[in-house]
Design an enzyme around this catalytic site. Structure first.
Site: not given
Length: 193
Positions: A50, A67-69, A104
């Site tokens: 991203k 960001a990634d969850t 992250a």
């Protein structure tokens, strides 16, 4: 000022909370896990993808934050539910158990990608079928990883957490602040001195 490579209102609110000026630049990346990829590796790869997508397409040369969850249970990645049945299955699996939320963050500054990962253990109370049905009817779980949002009605299911609340919401603020500091960028607290 940085570019946020996300359309998430929660991430925007969290950046506002720590006094970081941002400009939204949502990106579209393939979010399919690779065969054998761990939930942590998937979260890191998605955050970086991203950020790079934002960096390559942004209209200005500002730092880019991605960001990634990921919600993980028994090594499985619980993404956004496809439908009511999928959400009920996810919530049923989470009921009365602990799971892991991996959040992250990737910050691209001067062409270099800096990353951090937050890991939080979340313990759910036992959920009844009525709890799960009423929650689905609220509309909240439809677009949330793991079919719940800790910042909304889903908080009623969380007995306790060990780790980062903001990471479970979608942007771990401690790790984000550390990346900003490492790159010489300021957050709201830096502006107070």
């Amino acid at each position: 000022m940085l570019i946020l490579a996300s359309a998430s209102p929660r991430r925007r609110e969290l950046l506002d909370q720590i006094g970081v000026a941002w400009r939204a630049h949502p990106v579209d990346v393939d979010e399919t896990p690779q065969a054998g990829e761990s939930p942590a590796d998937f979260a890191r790869r998605m955050a970086a993808a991203k950020a790079w997508a934002g960096y390559e397409s942004a209209p200005s040369p500002l730092p880019v934050l991605g960001a990634d969850t990921v919600v993980s249970l028994d090594g499985d990645i619980l993404g956004k539910p496809r439908d009511r049945e999928d959400a009920m299955a996810m919530l049923g699996r989470l009921s009365g158990r602990s799971h892991t939320v991996l959040s992250a963050v990737a910050l691209i500054h001067q062409g270099i990608c800096h990353q951090a990962l937050s890991t939080t253990r979340v313990c759910f109370r036992v959920l009844s079928p009525d709890d799960m049905s009423a929650y689905w009817a609220s509309g909240e779980p439809a677009d949330k990883a793991g079919a719940y949002g800790i910042q909304g009605l889903g908080a009623l299911f969380v007995a306790h957490i060990e780790g980062s609340y903001s990471g479970v919401v979608g942007l771990p603020l401690f790790e984000t602040g550390e990346l900003l500091h490492r790159c010489g960028l300021k957050s709201g607290i830096d502006n107070q001195t």
